[in-house]
Design an enzyme around this catalytic site. Sequence first.
Site, PDB file in Angstrom:
ATOM      1  N   HIS A  71      39.494  73.944  42.769  1.00 17.13           N
ATOM      2  CA  HIS A  71      39.237  75.352  43.065  1.00 17.13           C
ATOM      3  C   HIS A  71      39.339  75.640  44.552  1.00 17.13           C
ATOM      4  O   HIS A  71      39.624  76.756  44.964  1.00 17.13           O
ATOM      5  CB  HIS A  71      37.836  75.753  42.592  1.00 17.13           C
ATOM      6  CG  HIS A  71      37.567  75.426  41.157  1.00 17.13           C
ATOM      7  ND1 HIS A  71      38.262  76.008  40.121  1.00 17.13           N
ATOM      8  CD2 HIS A  71      36.684  74.564  40.580  1.00 17.13           C
ATOM      9  CE1 HIS A  71      37.809  75.538  38.971  1.00 17.13           C
ATOM     10  NE2 HIS A  71      36.863  74.651  39.223  1.00 17.13           N
ATOM     11  N   HIS A  77      33.428  75.038  52.313  1.00 14.12           N
ATOM     12  CA  HIS A  77      34.719  75.175  51.618  1.00 14.12           C
ATOM     13  C   HIS A  77      35.379  76.475  52.029  1.00 14.12           C
ATOM     14  O   HIS A  77      34.768  77.313  52.694  1.00 14.12           O
ATOM     15  CB  HIS A  77      34.497  75.122  50.105  1.00 14.12           C
ATOM     16  CG  HIS A  77      33.604  76.210  49.613  1.00 14.12           C
ATOM     17  ND1 HIS A  77      32.254  76.045  49.433  1.00 14.12           N
ATOM     18  CD2 HIS A  77      33.863  77.504  49.303  1.00 14.12           C
ATOM     19  CE1 HIS A  77      31.725  77.181  49.010  1.00 14.12           C
ATOM     20  NE2 HIS A  77      32.678  78.080  48.939  1.00 14.12           N
ATOM     21  N   HIS A 126      38.140  79.885  51.056  1.00 14.87           N
ATOM     22  CA  HIS A 126      38.795  80.766  50.084  1.00 14.87           C
ATOM     23  C   HIS A 126      39.985  81.401  50.783  1.00 14.87           C
ATOM     24  O   HIS A 126      39.889  81.762  51.950  1.00 14.87           O
ATOM     25  CB  HIS A 126      37.816  81.845  49.605  1.00 14.87           C
ATOM     26  CG  HIS A 126      36.612  81.291  48.900  1.00 14.87           C
ATOM     27  ND1 HIS A 126      36.575  81.073  47.549  1.00 14.87           N
ATOM     28  CD2 HIS A 126      35.410  80.889  49.388  1.00 14.87           C
ATOM     29  CE1 HIS A 126      35.398  80.572  47.212  1.00 14.87           C
ATOM     30  NE2 HIS A 126      34.657  80.440  48.317  1.00 14.87           N
ATOM     31  N   GLU A 169      36.676  86.721  50.455  1.00 17.01           N
ATOM     32  CA  GLU A 169      35.882  87.168  49.317  1.00 17.01           C
ATOM     33  C   GLU A 169      35.131  88.442  49.683  1.00 17.01           C
ATOM     34  O   GLU A 169      35.241  89.457  49.016  1.00 17.01           O
ATOM     35  CB  GLU A 169      34.912  86.062  48.900  1.00 17.01           C
ATOM     36  CG  GLU A 169      35.644  84.793  48.479  1.00 17.01           C
ATOM     37  CD  GLU A 169      34.945  84.064  47.353  1.00 17.01           C
ATOM     38  OE1 GLU A 169      33.868  83.503  47.625  1.00 17.01           O
ATOM     39  OE2 GLU A 169      35.461  84.056  46.218  1.00 17.01           O
ATOM     40  N   HIS A 197      32.888  79.199  53.845  1.00 15.26           N
ATOM     41  CA  HIS A 197      31.491  79.236  53.397  1.00 15.26           C
ATOM     42  C   HIS A 197      30.803  77.918  53.745  1.00 15.26           C
ATOM     43  O   HIS A 197      31.300  76.851  53.366  1.00 15.26           O
ATOM     44  CB  HIS A 197      31.412  79.464  51.881  1.00 15.26           C
ATOM     45  CG  HIS A 197      31.793  80.861  51.479  1.00 15.26           C
ATOM     46  ND1 HIS A 197      32.172  81.193  50.204  1.00 15.26           N
ATOM     47  CD2 HIS A 197      31.828  82.011  52.204  1.00 15.26           C
ATOM     48  CE1 HIS A 197      32.430  82.501  50.159  1.00 15.26           C
ATOM     49  NE2 HIS A 197      32.237  83.013  51.363  1.00 15.26           N
ATOM     50  N   THR A 256      29.823  82.493  44.392  1.00 18.83           N
ATOM     51  CA  THR A 256      30.995  83.319  44.058  1.00 18.83           C
ATOM     52  C   THR A 256      31.896  82.629  43.033  1.00 18.83           C
ATOM     53  O   THR A 256      32.965  83.131  42.722  1.00 18.83           O
ATOM     54  CB  THR A 256      31.817  83.641  45.321  1.00 18.83           C
ATOM     55  OG1 THR A 256      32.328  82.421  45.866  1.00 18.83           O
ATOM     56  CG2 THR A 256      30.977  84.357  46.360  1.00 18.83           C
TER      57      THR A 256
END
Length: 394
Positions: free
Chosen positions: A90, A115, A117, A129, A142, A224
């Site tokens: 992911h 991590h 996004h 996000e 994050h 999230t």
Amino acid sequence: MDSLGLFILLLLLCFQWTAAPAAEEVTWTYTGLVGQSEWSQYFPNCGGNSQSPVDVVTTQTKYDPSLIPLTPVGYSQHGNRPFTLYNNGHTAVIELPDWMGLAGFPWLFTAVQMHLHWGSGGPSHGGSEHTINGLSADAELHVVHYNSELYANMSTAMTQKDGLAVLGILIVTGEETNPAFNNILNYLSRIRHADQKVFIPGFDIQSLLPNDLGRYYRYNGSLTTPPCYQSVIWTLFHERVQISKAQLLKMETILYSSKAEEPDRMLLQDNYRSTQPLNHRVVFASFSAESWKELSSGEVTAIVIGVMCGCVGLAVIIRFIVKTIRFFRVLHHETVVVNSSTSSWDVLPSNRPAPMPRIKEPEKAKEKKQEVALNMTPEGEKKEEPSQSPQTEP
Ligand SMILES: *[C@@H]1O[C@H](CO)[C@@H](O)[C@H](O)[C@H]1NC(C)=O
Ligand SMILES: *[C@@H]1O[C@H](CO)[C@@H](O)[C@H](O)[C@H]1NC(C)=O
């Protein structure tokens, strides 16, 4: 009866087995069969009313002066020990040592992992996000912490209120390379497939954060990603960090969400959840939106120039008013003198010199000059004649 009962029991078991597979076994994705709009069918918390991310509408945030600058603890001490970087299908995750944490909350929070996004379309095509006033950034980092004062470990804390504290850092694209992010991006090619893992040299985690840790947004939200537990105290920094276009492209194009043994490779892209309704939650701001500090140097310059122009304009107006008052005072004085002798306003115009004769003098001089000029260019005089004659002919 017995056989019917057994049948119903089997039917129920069968139904339960097919309709509600164990949540941990469901492979969720961002789009497709178990895409984000389907998450809540498998992970009920994803349908809750305090979900993340959210759109921060700055005019609707509430200034809270008790929100003091955030203090990362031990972020710069990697102790020359390597970090673990892995692809979980992911995102790319870096595990953080437990001596790293956060101060500035009512409880102590211990770092767990961080991590990213991102999107897929390069700069200005979304990927973050959280959004601010409806605008996305290109990516988002994050940094996840758990409440180590109230809970024994991450897995317990993540399901509990006030269990987690996550820092959200919006990432935008610019001209310059951000060397801190290369500590991660340079190793993505080693974890291209899901479940791959690599040790990377330790580095200063604080160098990934914005310089200004004093200005941020704070709200209660959730993870999230599934299982979307509503356990997160969110901190979204006002200042964005900048990476280069090449760095963003690395982030967007190197990783796969598929495992190495899987025949169909799936690029790991657009791993961001869309913004969720606030549902009466309040987003607090550690700074007031009207603060002068928020203005850029260009805006400050514009305001200074504007104020200066305003002052000059005011001075001119005041000067004009003073002059006008003086003029009318003199006028009033004169009329009083005149009135005392003749009692008529008509006297005033006669005091002024007749304008006509005065103007005639320079006009005559002008005409003479023009005549001289025309004499010097005789063709000019001749040319004028035909233009005059058509006017008189009809
Ligand atoms: C976390 O703490 C709980 C409660 O103390 C315990 O039952 C559980 O085994 C721990 N989990 C891990 C992964 O250490
Ligand atoms: C989050 O929720 C807790 C408990 O309900 C509340 O005390 C706190 O003020 C909330 N914080 C924010 C930022 O809304």
